[in-house]
Design an enzyme around this catalytic site. Sequence first.
Site, PDB file in Angstrom:
ATOM      1  N   ASP A 111      38.450  39.105  39.892  1.00 45.74           N
ATOM      2  CA  ASP A 111      37.307  39.486  40.708  1.00 45.74           C
ATOM      3  C   ASP A 111      37.858  39.885  42.086  1.00 45.74           C
ATOM      4  OD1 ASP A 111      34.806  40.021  41.664  1.00 45.74           O
ATOM      5  OD2 ASP A 111      33.902  38.123  41.089  1.00 45.74           O
ATOM      6  N   TRP A 112      36.978  40.414  42.904  1.00 47.25           N
ATOM      7  CA  TRP A 112      37.357  40.970  44.211  1.00 47.25           C
ATOM      8  C   TRP A 112      38.179  39.938  45.011  1.00 47.25           C
ATOM      9  CZ3 TRP A 112      35.544  45.683  46.692  1.00 47.25           C
ATOM     10  CH2 TRP A 112      35.862  45.774  48.043  1.00 47.25           C
TER      11      TRP A 112
END
Length: 733
Positions: free
Chosen positions: A263-264
Amino acid sequence: MEQQRILDLLGEMSLDEKINQLFQGCGSFYTEGSVATGPASEQGFSEKTILEAGSVLSVAGAETIRKIQKHHMENHPHHIPLVFMADIINGYKTIFPIPLAQGAAFNPSVAYTGAEVAAKEASTAGIHVTFSPMVDLVRDARWGRVMESTGEDPYLNSVYAKALVEGYQGDDPKKPGKLGACVKHFAGYGAPTGGRDYNNVELSERTLRDDYLPAYDAAVKAGALLVMTSFNTLNRIPSTANKWLMRDILREEMGFEGAVISDWAAIEEIKNHGLCEDKKGAAKLAMEAGTDIDMMTTCYCNYLKELIESGEISERLLDEAVLKVLELKNKLGLFENPYKDADEAAEKTIMLCAEHREKAKEAAKETFVLLENSGILPLKKEEKVAFIGPFTEEKSIIGAWSIFGEEKDVVSIKEGVDHYGANAIFAKGCDSIDPGKEMIGMGPRYACRRTKKEADAMIEEAVEVALKTDKVVLCIGEHMAQTGEAASRGDITIPKQQKKLLRAVARVNKNIVVVLFNGRPLDIRKIKELAKAILVVWMPGSEGGNAIAEVLYGETSPSGRLPMCFPYSVGQVPVFYSEFHTGRKLDYSNLDNKFQSRYLDIPNKPLYAFGYGLSYTQFAYSEVRLSNNLMEKGDELTASVTVRNTGKQKGAEVVQLYIKDDCGSVARPVRELKGFKKIWLEPGEDKEVSFKITEEMLKFHDINMDYKAEAGSFTVYIGCDSDTDNQATFNFI
Ligand code: BGC
């Protein structure tokens, strides 16, 4: 491209080139050409990394993407195309109801159609992969991201996970109009402690396996091309660094063969979780755990080389990850056609076309849940009705993840009711945000500049309007920006000024229908007390206003059911129907007994149960019939009921099957959803509804962590919600 050619390509790539293939940067790094200017260089990404990157996120538009891709292909040493990814959650331009609402439809074809439309539009705009479905199991209404999930139940979520993947990918994501699906967030992100976003997760292995993993597994089995890691730690290990989770469970047990993306910034966050001292350590842990793509950090691109050259990690691990990225591109057909479906001309005709809008409207209508109705609904077209409240005009009703959807394209309630041709008058009454308040981090766009005095004057005007009609439809709820990522709430009621409006209107008019906008289950005790009907419409999307008008005026009966319990108050959460027995079960006939599993000040039961929802008509159930009351290993049973529409209008019933394992080697849930069927019945019509009960449906992780069904007695419930008492029993031998 043939697999051998991909392996050859991998062999030809330099170490730098391979490492950069694992980097995913955001669109703004590329919109001015493939050079690390501005934001990219400030964040430590070199020009070479940007030039050789493997993928890009959050950029859309056929012209823009074609331009970036062309520049990239011309300059990349091996002319390897970029893969463009974005969060297309409940639509690209034509916005469908939020996923939680789709769960409420109890009809996976709603999700399938939404995903199909989203894929058509987004792929035309040049996107190749969507960061969807989000299949995290959600039981805590404080968490803002419950809106992105289809709810609290493993079975419901699994059915939807499959439908969403199939809707996006079709039978081959390479085909025109299709997207690759990325299931997220692996794993357990839906259970953050205290409902606070990004917080840590503690789940027993049994709960993880029985409740949380099935939906990810269903998405993997449906062929999702990617899996995204989650931000949380799971039993103290960040998912992005969790070898057991990704190598043993995801790859070995579930058989996932696609690419894993962080994820980011989740790789760099391994350091924040305290598992390593620096980015280099984070890169090592993530790579060892099996995270292939690094979204938006410099961990891989700036530190993997050093790690490989020093022998701290083997180049074989890198090659494995790069191969996954190249294979992903191949599965999407990008080596043959790097632009895939990006088409400027088609963009002009397909976005928000009449067919897509119609599908979004029909979907929305299926997601509304009627919680109360003392006969005030449906409204009649000729009667004069006052529509009051901020959501009569509000267009921020597309859900917090509609990053490419535009509010200008949304049909508000006022527009929908006018279009329907009903006899209505309108008053805003107040803003959806409290006076003088701003949604944290959202800037002036989501703020209310009105003073308290001005706001109170609006309520007075609304009260005048409420005095003019027999019925009032009060359109209230939480603001879209109070839901979604980084939008956890400790108070799950509607904003203060709206409560004030509700009380003021209720003082002069008792015939109130509340149309409730929400991205999560809310505490609506006050609303229940003052309203004669409550229709939950979630965040209904582009066609919200039209869909609401048609349901309020009885063109279609509401047919949604709650995919999460609505708690009595925030003090109960997490509250879910498939809980466990305690040693001290609350005895309702003796509430003076203190030493039971209970609260002193609130009930145990939620205000509205999972699976609950009314219709404009009524249904009667026969008793449960079983084809046999003995079931042998490997055998099947049929459980059936006859359902009859006893009312005066056509309506839909969601017939729900729950099973309870009466005694197990470990404590078993009080019941679990194992099937559902939505049926439409004309007045007076009846239908037999049957469910097959298989051994598979009785399995769970037993005392030895083996996944199997144990012999013994089982109770089968078939009814209208998770509270049903309509039951029969059988023995599994
Ligand atoms: C979210 C993901 C999303 C990603 C890319 C993250 O903040 O947690 O769900 O896909 O951003 O936009």
